[in-house]
Design a protein around this motif. Structure first.
Motif, PDB file in Angstrom:
ATOM      1  N   ARG A 299       0.847  -1.192   0.000  1.00 34.52           N
ATOM      2  CA  ARG A 299       0.000   0.000   0.000  1.00 34.52           C
ATOM      3  C   ARG A 299       0.881   1.239   0.000  1.00 34.52           C
ATOM      4  N   VAL A 300       0.771   2.020  -1.046  1.00 40.34           N
ATOM      5  CA  VAL A 300       1.480   3.308  -1.050  1.00 40.34           C
ATOM      6  C   VAL A 300       0.446   4.388  -0.796  1.00 40.34           C
ATOM      7  N   ARG A 301       0.688   5.254   0.163  1.00 42.72           N
ATOM      8  CA  ARG A 301      -0.293   6.295   0.436  1.00 42.72           C
ATOM      9  C   ARG A 301       0.353   7.678   0.495  1.00 42.72           C
ATOM     10  N   ASN A 302      -0.527   8.651   0.301  1.00 44.56           N
ATOM     11  CA  ASN A 302      -0.109  10.053   0.355  1.00 44.56           C
ATOM     12  C   ASN A 302       0.999  10.403  -0.632  1.00 44.56           C
ATOM     13  N   ALA A 303       0.875   9.834  -1.835  1.00 46.03           N
ATOM     14  CA  ALA A 303       1.769  10.239  -2.919  1.00 46.03           C
ATOM     15  C   ALA A 303       1.227  11.530  -3.532  1.00 46.03           C
ATOM     16  N   THR A 305       0.639  12.145  -6.765  1.00 40.06           N
ATOM     17  CA  THR A 305      -0.399  11.786  -7.730  1.00 40.06           C
ATOM     18  C   THR A 305      -0.571  10.269  -7.707  1.00 40.06           C
ATOM     19  N   HIS A 306      -1.659   9.806  -8.338  1.00 39.94           N
ATOM     20  CA  HIS A 306      -1.867   8.364  -8.415  1.00 39.94           C
ATOM     21  C   HIS A 306      -0.739   7.698  -9.202  1.00 39.94           C
ATOM     22  N   ALA A 307      -0.237   8.378 -10.237  1.00 42.72           N
ATOM     23  CA  ALA A 307       0.867   7.816 -11.022  1.00 42.72           C
ATOM     24  C   ALA A 307       2.103   7.606 -10.147  1.00 42.72           C
ATOM     25  N   ASP A 308       2.376   8.547  -9.249  1.00 46.35           N
ATOM     26  CA  ASP A 308       3.509   8.396  -8.329  1.00 46.35           C
ATOM     27  C   ASP A 308       3.290   7.204  -7.395  1.00 46.35           C
ATOM     28  N   ALA A 309       2.077   7.081  -6.872  1.00 45.78           N
ATOM     29  CA  ALA A 309       1.772   5.973  -5.953  1.00 45.78           C
ATOM     30  C   ALA A 309       1.959   4.637  -6.660  1.00 45.78           C
ATOM     31  N   LYS A 310       1.497   4.581  -7.907  1.00 47.03           N
ATOM     32  CA  LYS A 310       1.570   3.341  -8.689  1.00 47.03           C
ATOM     33  C   LYS A 310       3.035   2.972  -8.967  1.00 47.03           C
ATOM     34  N   LYS A 311       3.827   3.960  -9.391  1.00 44.38           N
ATOM     35  CA  LYS A 311       5.245   3.689  -9.666  1.00 44.38           C
ATOM     36  C   LYS A 311       5.945   3.121  -8.437  1.00 44.38           C
ATOM     37  N   ALA A 312       5.695   3.746  -7.285  1.00 48.46           N
ATOM     38  CA  ALA A 312       6.370   3.315  -6.054  1.00 48.46           C
ATOM     39  C   ALA A 312       5.941   1.900  -5.688  1.00 48.46           C
ATOM     40  N   ALA A 313       4.633   1.628  -5.738  1.00 49.09           N
ATOM     41  CA  ALA A 313       4.133   0.310  -5.336  1.00 49.09           C
ATOM     42  C   ALA A 313       4.643  -0.773  -6.283  1.00 49.09           C
ATOM     43  N   GLU A 314       4.642  -0.484  -7.574  1.00 48.67           N
ATOM     44  CA  GLU A 314       5.085  -1.498  -8.536  1.00 48.67           C
ATOM     45  C   GLU A 314       6.584  -1.773  -8.431  1.00 48.67           C
ATOM     46  N   ALA A 315       7.373  -0.744  -8.175  1.00 54.56           N
ATOM     47  CA  ALA A 315       8.819  -0.955  -8.038  1.00 54.56           C
ATOM     48  C   ALA A 315       9.106  -1.872  -6.854  1.00 54.56           C
ATOM     49  N   ALA A 345       8.941   7.683  -8.700  1.00 57.97           N
ATOM     50  CA  ALA A 345       7.924   8.454  -7.971  1.00 57.97           C
ATOM     51  C   ALA A 345       8.584   9.678  -7.341  1.00 57.97           C
ATOM     52  N   ARG A 346       7.849  10.799  -7.344  1.00 58.71           N
ATOM     53  CA  ARG A 346       8.391  11.983  -6.687  1.00 58.71           C
ATOM     54  C   ARG A 346       8.322  11.798  -5.178  1.00 58.71           C
ATOM     55  N   LEU A 347       9.405  12.061  -4.488  1.00 59.48           N
ATOM     56  CA  LEU A 347       9.437  11.805  -3.047  1.00 59.48           C
ATOM     57  C   LEU A 347      10.513  12.637  -2.385  1.00 59.48           C
ATOM     58  N   ARG A 348      10.396  12.733  -1.057  1.00 59.07           N
ATOM     59  CA  ARG A 348      11.502  13.277  -0.250  1.00 59.07           C
ATOM     60  C   ARG A 348      11.842  12.215   0.783  1.00 59.07           C
ATOM     61  N   GLN A 392       3.382  13.149   0.983  1.00 62.09           N
ATOM     62  CA  GLN A 392       3.613  14.207  -0.007  1.00 62.09           C
ATOM     63  C   GLN A 392       2.315  14.747  -0.563  1.00 62.09           C
ATOM     64  N   GLY A 393       1.232  13.964  -0.459  1.00 62.06           N
ATOM     65  CA  GLY A 393      -0.023  14.368  -1.086  1.00 62.06           C
ATOM     66  C   GLY A 393      -1.130  13.484  -0.561  1.00 62.06           C
ATOM     67  N   SER A 394      -2.054  13.090  -1.419  1.00 58.04           N
ATOM     68  CA  SER A 394      -3.164  12.287  -0.915  1.00 58.04           C
ATOM     69  C   SER A 394      -3.534  11.129  -1.843  1.00 58.04           C
ATOM     70  N   ALA A 395      -2.672  10.793  -2.791  1.00 56.73           N
ATOM     71  CA  ALA A 395      -2.984   9.708  -3.728  1.00 56.73           C
ATOM     72  C   ALA A 395      -2.491   8.361  -3.200  1.00 56.73           C
ATOM     73  N   ASN A 396      -3.324   7.326  -3.418  1.00 56.93           N
ATOM     74  CA  ASN A 396      -3.011   5.992  -2.899  1.00 56.93           C
ATOM     75  C   ASN A 396      -3.011   4.957  -4.027  1.00 56.93           C
ATOM     76  N   HIS A 397      -2.284   3.865  -3.841  1.00 61.97           N
ATOM     77  CA  HIS A 397      -2.364   2.737  -4.775  1.00 61.97           C
ATOM     78  C   HIS A 397      -1.987   1.465  -4.024  1.00 61.97           C
ATOM     79  N   ILE A 398      -2.665   0.380  -4.402  1.00 60.34           N
ATOM     80  CA  ILE A 398      -2.372  -0.922  -3.792  1.00 60.34           C
ATOM     81  C   ILE A 398      -1.927  -1.884  -4.875  1.00 60.34           C
ATOM     82  N   VAL A 399      -0.887  -2.665  -4.610  1.00 55.63           N
ATOM     83  CA  VAL A 399      -0.490  -3.763  -5.500  1.00 55.63           C
ATOM     84  C   VAL A 399      -0.448  -5.038  -4.660  1.00 55.63           C
ATOM     85  N   TYR A 400      -0.958  -6.133  -5.247  1.00 52.94           N
ATOM     86  CA  TYR A 400      -0.943  -7.428  -4.573  1.00 52.94           C
ATOM     87  C   TYR A 400       0.164  -8.253  -5.186  1.00 52.94           C
TER      88      TYR A 400
END
Lengths: 429, 429
Positions: A299-303, A305-315, A345-348, A392-400
């Motif tokens: 679960r990636v949360r608070n990215a 954008t959704h694209a950022d959340a997805k990139k992080a979760a998939e990596a 994904a954009r991050l700090r 960083q924001g409010s976008a979330n993504h889940i990968v199983y």
């Protein structure tokens, strides 16, 4: 109704009841399967299935994004343009991929035999294959048997059908529910196969879903695309996308419930129900991935954008080093953060928190005081979650996803040679 | 000169001689290493190295693209702006990554101790670390020892230095050559460490190269970027990119040969020589990847653009299913073509040819008559090539990679827990 499903994307709670019946749970669908010896003439196992609707349907399908597409996918893509699909014929044991003009001819021959046996048009048939790539179909063992198969179809044939599409799956995958709608209800259910080559954007994965809901082609397409995006496109086992992936949803309108109209409450309910069925089947595919010992929800949360959340979760889900650490029940958050770091994904770094289950392992990019023995308890479980909060924001993504085991490597190290040698021994190659 | 190197990118043949000396082969460089017990105070192994130039240098460095960057990388990136680097201090056993402000302080302390011991400025020091992520450096075991280290540097210290940066590497990596240039010659040599987390765009990889060629900062930068792109950025073991990767090239102008000027023949020669040294070190890193049993060269040719060729080669090199098939000596071209298919490269399936070594396995997307037993002989070798001809254009790309073994999985399944438990047993965590 015994259960309900909360859809976090649509923020709606839909009551439903789990029912038996799988892909034939909905009214007016029949299925069956036979053994043709497709992979090996000497072995008796179900390897050819047929699924039909007694009445016309509204059908939609999503196919692999791989540019190398199996012959059966090419033929089905042509046929789906007609929409009134009445039958799906599917085999395991041979993928009919990288088989050139002969493969196209074989896929069409399967459709033709099916159309003749059922008294429908060839273009009303979808054809699917799964198995090894690059060997011609033993079509002479398939087409002569289709008439016999068409005669044994029953409204309880889902189990046989689900077994006939298994390859390295260890168990059949089936799920079906009944959902109240208006004064009545509709049913929706499906079967699937997965195992190796599972990755977002469709994988060696077949999924057939039927419903007796009344729905327009446009509304079905909308529901289908969003459900696939939030289920099958959120799973990954080995990051490989196959040549044959197909999801087909057939609806025949035989339920006694209001038509599903765009923007209506019923449309919301239908979307949730379709999402639920696909998500359950998708999770079954991950749990039964080749030699998988762990089921992990990333679960990636608070990215941002959704694209950022997805990139992080998939990596994280695709990192071999991370997957190995889970296999060894090692709560190695350093590998998780490094995968997030290269994900794009954009991050700090100094804002990143990482949790195993409910326990925080990394706070603001640094180690925490949580005892490693506590973190280990989480990762030792066969199912657990890893949460990465980017703050960083409010976008979330889940990968199983799953772990990576020594057995996966062993299992996948000799498929082609073994198949060729087996054929040669039998004088078939 | 005993050997020459043909650079296919620049289409130039450069004579050279392999010489001893590694990173101290070039005139005016000295190195040495000591044992500080960084990973484990009870184990005596070289884990801290120092490399210096006796005279001012022109230096360039390339760092990881991971957004999570180790503290040492951040400090070195600041220092490199000054360019006149005089020393590199590097340790194994701890990556100093995800260590926050304390990590920055520790990396600076290592630079300060080095500067004091050598009588140079702190900003003239590059600092590198490799090892586990997320644990603070045992800095009290490092800084007090730097003076002693500075006193044992020798022009033959390369071997010790190369051993001190090893982590899961099974052998030290070193390569050096002498190249005729004008009436004289220059020397160029380096050491590297690799093992896990190896992937294009820099990985857990350190590489230090020295040369006595006379070169301007601009020309060094140009040579550096192109050599890195065609060597370290063309290798992948597990597709993971680390937090600590660093390549540093120091040149001190002590050779007796003409200055390397932009656009000159000498510039071409220097670029080829730098490429050669980096390529040999990069190949050593792949061959010695964690639990690797096969070294595989993926050649994609006749793609529409270089970007297409790169996408196709990297998808094949990173596919877990493809890597497993190599491990089992399985010439499974179906998995190769499916990885090419999802790579994003523009292609037409019916034009694709695939070779194992010199033998064609797939012609125009279809299987060939080449006996599988012949293809197996190729894949059974510890080193072989896989060529994918897209027959679409004229762009080529090569990636160097490895198989995926059960031992890799086993080896990578408990690093963090093991490290923490070891520390705890010694009362350090």
């Amino acid at each position: 109704m015994s259960d309900d499903f909360f859809d976090p994307f649509r923020e709606v709670r839909v009551p439903f009841k789990i029912i038996d019946g799988g892909v034939t749970a909905a009214r007016g669908f029949r299925a069956g399967a036979i053994s043709c010896g497709i992979k090996n003439p000497e072995v008796t196992r179900l390897d050819l299935m047929l699924l039909t609707s007694d009445v016309p349907t509204v059908t939609d399908a999503v196919f692999t994004t791989n540019k190398v597409r199996a012959a059966c996918v090419r033929v089905s893509q042509q046929h789906i343009k007609d929409s009134d699909v009445r039958a799906i014929i599917a085999n395991s044991g041979n993928a009919n991929a990288c088989t050139g003009p002969q493969g196209i001819q074989d896929a069409k021959a399967m459709c033709k035999a099916t159309a003749e046996a059922l008294g429908i048009r060839m273009r009303q048939v979808q054809v699917c294959s799964t198995g090894i790539i690059g060997m011609n179909m033993p079509i002479q063992r398939i087409t002569p048997r289709v008439k016999e198969l068409a005669e044994i179809l029953t409204p309880t044939g889902s189990d046989d059908a689900s077994r006939a599409i298994m390859t390295s799956d260890t168990k059949p995958k089936s799920y079906s529910i009944e959902v109240p709608c208006g004064d009545g209800s509709f049913r929706i259910g499906g079967i699937a196969k997965g195992a190796g080559m599972i990755c977002p954007n469709m994988a060696t994965m077949l999924c057939f879903i039927t419903t007796d809901a009344k729905i327009s082609p446009d509304e079905l397409k909308r529901a289908m695309r969003s459900a696939v995006d939030q289920s099958f496109n959120c799973i990954t086992i080995d990051g490989d996308t196959s040549t044959n992936d197909t999801v087909i949803v057939m609806s025949n309108g035989m339920a006694e419930c209001p038509p599903i109209k765009k923007g209506s409450d019923e449309a919301k309910i239908f979307r949730c129900a379709l999402h639920k069925v696909m998500l359950e089947l998708a999770k079954m595919i991950v749990s039964d991935g080749e030699r998988v010992t762990k089921f992990v929800e990333i679960r990636v949360r608070n990215a941002r954008t959704h694209a950022d959340a997805k990139k992080a979760a998939e990596a994280v889900a695709k990192s071999m080093l991370v997957k190995c650490s889970w296999h060894g029940s090692d709560p190695n958050w350093g590998r998780v953060i490094h995968a997030v770091g290269y994900s794009g994904a954009r991050l700090r770094e100094e804002l990143i928190d990482i949790y195993f289950g409910g326990l925080i392992a990394c706070k603001g990019g640094l180690t925490t005081n949580t005892p490693v023995s506590e973190l280990e308890k989480v990762v030792k479980e066969p199912r657990f979650s890893v949460t990465i909060d980017l703050n960083q924001g409010s976008a979330n993504h889940i990968v199983y996803t799953s772990d990576l085991s020594e057995e996966y490597v062993d299992f996948n190290s000799s498929e082609y040679s073994a198949a060729i040698h087996a054929k040669r021994q039998k004088g078939l190659a």
